[in-house]
Design a protein around this motif. Sequence first.
Motif, PDB file in Angstrom:
ATOM      1  N   GLY A 288       0.749  -1.260   0.000  1.00  0.00           N
ATOM      2  CA  GLY A 288       0.000   0.000   0.000  1.00  0.00           C
ATOM      3  C   GLY A 288       0.780   1.313   0.000  1.00  0.00           C
ATOM      4  N   GLY A 289       2.013   1.333  -0.461  1.00  0.00           N
ATOM      5  CA  GLY A 289       2.777   2.580  -0.509  1.00  0.00           C
ATOM      6  C   GLY A 289       3.878   2.634   0.534  1.00  0.00           C
ATOM      7  N   TYR A 290       3.892   1.627   1.421  1.00  0.00           N
ATOM      8  CA  TYR A 290       4.861   1.615   2.522  1.00  0.00           C
ATOM      9  C   TYR A 290       6.308   1.535   2.029  1.00  0.00           C
ATOM     10  CZ  TYR A 290       7.461  -0.144   6.561  1.00  0.00           C
ATOM     11  OH  TYR A 290       8.385  -0.319   7.551  1.00  0.00           O
ATOM     12  N   SER A 292       7.509   2.392  -0.993  1.00  0.00           N
ATOM     13  CA  SER A 292       7.863   3.663  -1.637  1.00  0.00           C
ATOM     14  C   SER A 292       8.213   4.692  -0.573  1.00  0.00           C
ATOM     15  CB  SER A 292       6.686   4.207  -2.441  1.00  0.00           C
ATOM     16  OG  SER A 292       6.299   3.286  -3.408  1.00  0.00           O
ATOM     17  N   HIS A 293       7.450   4.704   0.500  1.00  0.00           N
ATOM     18  CA  HIS A 293       7.723   5.636   1.594  1.00  0.00           C
ATOM     19  C   HIS A 293       9.102   5.379   2.196  1.00  0.00           C
ATOM     20  CE1 HIS A 293       7.571   7.831   5.270  1.00  0.00           C
ATOM     21  NE2 HIS A 293       7.391   6.757   6.007  1.00  0.00           N
ATOM     22  N   THR A 296      11.711   6.627  -0.357  1.00  0.00           N
ATOM     23  CA  THR A 296      11.744   8.082  -0.540  1.00  0.00           C
ATOM     24  C   THR A 296      12.021   8.836   0.759  1.00  0.00           C
ATOM     25  OG1 THR A 296       9.330   8.187  -0.316  1.00  0.00           O
ATOM     26  CG2 THR A 296      10.217   8.068  -2.558  1.00  0.00           C
ATOM     27  N   GLY A 307       9.378   5.892  -9.366  1.00  0.00           N
ATOM     28  CA  GLY A 307       8.002   6.105  -8.943  1.00  0.00           C
ATOM     29  C   GLY A 307       7.322   4.793  -8.619  1.00  0.00           C
ATOM     30  N   ALA A 308       6.036   4.886  -8.298  1.00  0.00           N
ATOM     31  CA  ALA A 308       5.291   3.696  -7.890  1.00  0.00           C
ATOM     32  C   ALA A 308       3.831   3.817  -8.275  1.00  0.00           C
ATOM     33  CB  ALA A 308       5.395   3.520  -6.372  1.00  0.00           C
ATOM     34  N   VAL A 309       3.198   2.655  -8.382  1.00  0.00           N
ATOM     35  CA  VAL A 309       1.748   2.612  -8.511  1.00  0.00           C
ATOM     36  C   VAL A 309       1.219   1.715  -7.394  1.00  0.00           C
ATOM     37  CG1 VAL A 309      -0.196   1.802  -9.910  1.00  0.00           C
ATOM     38  CG2 VAL A 309       1.678   3.036 -11.001  1.00  0.00           C
ATOM     39  N   VAL A 310       0.162   2.169  -6.738  1.00  0.00           N
ATOM     40  CA  VAL A 310      -0.519   1.339  -5.748  1.00  0.00           C
ATOM     41  C   VAL A 310      -1.886   0.990  -6.338  1.00  0.00           C
ATOM     42  CG1 VAL A 310      -1.344   1.180  -3.358  1.00  0.00           C
ATOM     43  CG2 VAL A 310       0.651   2.595  -3.879  1.00  0.00           C
ATOM     44  N   PRO A 311      -1.979  -0.142  -7.032  1.00  0.00           N
ATOM     45  CA  PRO A 311      -3.256  -0.513  -7.666  1.00  0.00           C
ATOM     46  C   PRO A 311      -4.036  -1.379  -6.695  1.00  0.00           C
ATOM     47  CG  PRO A 311      -1.462  -1.916  -8.467  1.00  0.00           C
ATOM     48  CD  PRO A 311      -0.943  -1.166  -7.287  1.00  0.00           C
ATOM     49  N   TYR A 312      -4.969  -0.736  -5.933  1.00  0.00           N
ATOM     50  CA  TYR A 312      -5.577  -1.451  -4.802  1.00  0.00           C
ATOM     51  C   TYR A 312      -6.746  -2.337  -5.207  1.00  0.00           C
ATOM     52  CZ  TYR A 312      -4.793  -1.685   0.227  1.00  0.00           C
ATOM     53  OH  TYR A 312      -4.414  -2.086   1.480  1.00  0.00           O
ATOM     54  N   ILE A 401       2.447  -5.723   6.513  1.00  0.00           N
ATOM     55  CA  ILE A 401       2.909  -4.661   5.618  1.00  0.00           C
ATOM     56  C   ILE A 401       4.414  -4.437   5.811  1.00  0.00           C
ATOM     57  CG2 ILE A 401       2.746  -2.170   5.186  1.00  0.00           C
ATOM     58  CD1 ILE A 401      -0.284  -2.395   5.877  1.00  0.00           C
TER      59      ILE A 401
ATOM     60  N   GLY B 288       5.748  10.772  -1.329  1.00  0.00           N
ATOM     61  CA  GLY B 288       6.401   9.515  -1.718  1.00  0.00           C
ATOM     62  C   GLY B 288       5.735   8.206  -1.324  1.00  0.00           C
ATOM     63  N   ALA B 308      -3.029   4.642  -5.824  1.00  0.00           N
ATOM     64  CA  ALA B 308      -2.184   5.829  -5.842  1.00  0.00           C
ATOM     65  C   ALA B 308      -1.123   5.715  -6.918  1.00  0.00           C
ATOM     66  CB  ALA B 308      -1.512   6.010  -4.481  1.00  0.00           C
ATOM     67  N   VAL B 310       2.818   7.355  -7.448  1.00  0.00           N
ATOM     68  CA  VAL B 310       3.908   8.189  -6.941  1.00  0.00           C
ATOM     69  C   VAL B 310       4.784   8.547  -8.142  1.00  0.00           C
ATOM     70  CG1 VAL B 310       5.837   8.355  -5.300  1.00  0.00           C
ATOM     71  CG2 VAL B 310       3.849   6.928  -4.735  1.00  0.00           C
TER      72      VAL B 310
END
Lengths: 421, 421
Positions: A288-290, A292-293, A296, A307-312, A401, B288, B308, B310
Amino acid sequence: MSPKREIKAEIIAIGDELLYGQIIDTNSHWISQELDLIGVRVVRRTTVGDNRTDILSAFQQAEQRADIILMTGGLGPTNDDLTKPLLAEYFKCGTELVPEALEAVRTFFEKRGRELTLTNQMQAYLPTKCQYVPNEVGTAPGMWFEENGCVWMSMPGVPHEMKKLMTDFVLPKVKSLFELPTIFHRVIRTVGIGESWLADLIKNWEESLPSHIRLAYLPSLGQVRMRLTAFGDDLRTLQNEVDLQIETVKPLIDKYIYGYDQESLEEAIGRLLKQENKKIALAESCSGGYISHLITSIPGSSAYFQGAVVPYHNTFKNQILGVNEKVLEEFGAVSEQTIIEMAENIRTLFQADYGLASSGIAGPGGGWAEKPVGTVWIACAFEGRTVTKKLQLTQDRMLNIQLTGVALLNLFRTCILEKTE
Amino acid sequence: MSPKREIKAEIIAIGDELLYGQIIDTNSHWISQELDLIGVRVVRRTTVGDNRTDILSAFQQAEQRADIILMTGGLGPTNDDLTKPLLAEYFKCGTELVPEALEAVRTFFEKRGRELTLTNQMQAYLPTKCQYVPNEVGTAPGMWFEENGCVWMSMPGVPHEMKKLMTDFVLPKVKSLFELPTIFHRVIRTVGIGESWLADLIKNWEESLPSHIRLAYLPSLGQVRMRLTAFGDDLRTLQNEVDLQIETVKPLIDKYIYGYDQESLEEAIGRLLKQENKKIALAESCSGGYISHLITSIPGSSAYFQGAVVPYHNTFKNQILGVNEKVLEEFGAVSEQTIIEMAENIRTLFQADYGLASSGIAGPGGGWAEKPVGTVWIACAFEGRTVTKKLQLTQDRMLNIQLTGVALLNLFRTCILEKTE
């Protein structure tokens, strides 16, 4: 072992707000680190409330154990702040107005265009046995005592005031007063192996360590740090000895070591990417973006993070990431087939060298017999190859996660290292 | 005030790594908060190293002061972990194999497909005087003692393992064993206003609080929690009194209140989205992935979180998110023009009701005179309107990421509330 006597310190944090859990005590942690660096051994940290009996007993116990006693807090101008009167009581002396301290408080308020109240003026009254230590960034002065065979320093609890007093006064003073031992630390950082397996792998080496080199295991989520501490006289000798020990243990656990000392896993990965001049992109479903966080959060990560995509939802795995609809239907989102497409397609979408992907059931809902909560697929796609891994994690969403994050970063680390060998 | 006897607790954290400042002790702080909530008074917190004499003296001193002694750390399977043998020594008993504990360790490893080593098996040997408390999320069991007029609990230092043992076992056990005073807590959670401004707004209300209701301000990043604590005899009475106080203060600070008690900002936002049956998507540049991570850390977030992107470089802001190339060239990535396109396009891309976006200079590099480090644009796009906001944050990268998160979630909260009014 050094022939020098070990210099011991105790840290006392004072304040009800600490015991009630209203504020977190970061001061004691910071002071510990600073003392450790100069070779002072912290033997105890104590937190007491704004209570006469408790504070006095803490003083009494501390002086039996330590050479250096550092106190924070309880110095405000209000009635519940007891440190100053109790220090005067403990050392059996009165308090008196220190003109220099009054001048400092007056200037402090003048500069800020504020009125100097009677309560504020009281801060310039100090125990007669103390040495006044100016606090340039606040109103409560530092107080230094040499009593009962110990040195004592009382500092305000406000972190930046305490830090300035420590850096400008306490640490240099301690270094000049005591003959400190030489200490050298080195931390080996590992990932992908538990503490007990690590301990088993290096058992013989650990047992053969000389007595002046100590090993500590510091486990955290999915990672174990191994800290080597050497005590002696000469820093260069200690450094060489520790480095030699590391060279000896390294072949036994090489594939688990990602870095040394303060370097985090995400920093280590950034270093590898910069070294190899490669770029990375992420498709994060269950994480869920963790991740990438994590990546970054490192300064300069824009040099290698595309970059990233979070396709939920499956719709977006298909529409944005181009995962084949039939694959999603037939095998589901949490499958090796899907994770391969996610990793490969994110690599293409972001024109990256490495495409990373996660898809799983983080929980607490969404699991079933075949794919229970904690089932996670991860993958790393790079030129000509895609490596996948299935994880069986826990029942806890947040833990799943975080563990997915460590596992995927480690999978990537393994891939980039193999590729460059 | 309750006539009941005050129940006192002491917290002992064990481990050289704490005294050397290698890891920060967040456990003691968390335990303090939890004990405070059930009306147990923490009288001291002590941190000792992996040293026999120090640990034993901490046990001895603690039992003189406290009814409840809670220990964390020193329970690993390796040689530097001393808590278990020293508890056996202190309570003058041996250790023996607890079959139930062995079974738990065996299952723990089996589930993870790993071999059970001899070192791991040793974790099932416990002091004969203890009650075995299963640790479902780790390998070191909890140990409960009722000895020397106190209750004692030893827990692992790994935070999530300790928290689970506290929540599932220790807190209920303490509540059942001791007659605790009646306390009622309620927390008002605010966002978008600083502590001192909040205090100014509610000054008169605060001063008129009855003496048995206490107010504490608990500030954290971009948020301030206000905790009301009422002491008395009857829970229902206390609850009514506190609720009445909240009704009184509410109109003064209504727009800053996002929730109560344990509800986090991201949970509150999830609740609003579910209530309104709306869906959300994010375009995160400077943050990010952090905000997606916050949202997806909430169980059930897939009901309202679409996904999302990024886009960490202008190329992808253009190619994936469809931000106009000329807008990026003319105004730059950190501009109102760009953030509007990001928010609107992410809303379309993910078929969401609300599109959220962030773009800024997180630092430490990348700033210049016109757009210094800490300059951040955020936006929320919804049907027929896009609301933007410019933030001027700090020099610290991590802080900027976190503050952007709070600000964007709060901007969204304001938008969805206005929309539904």
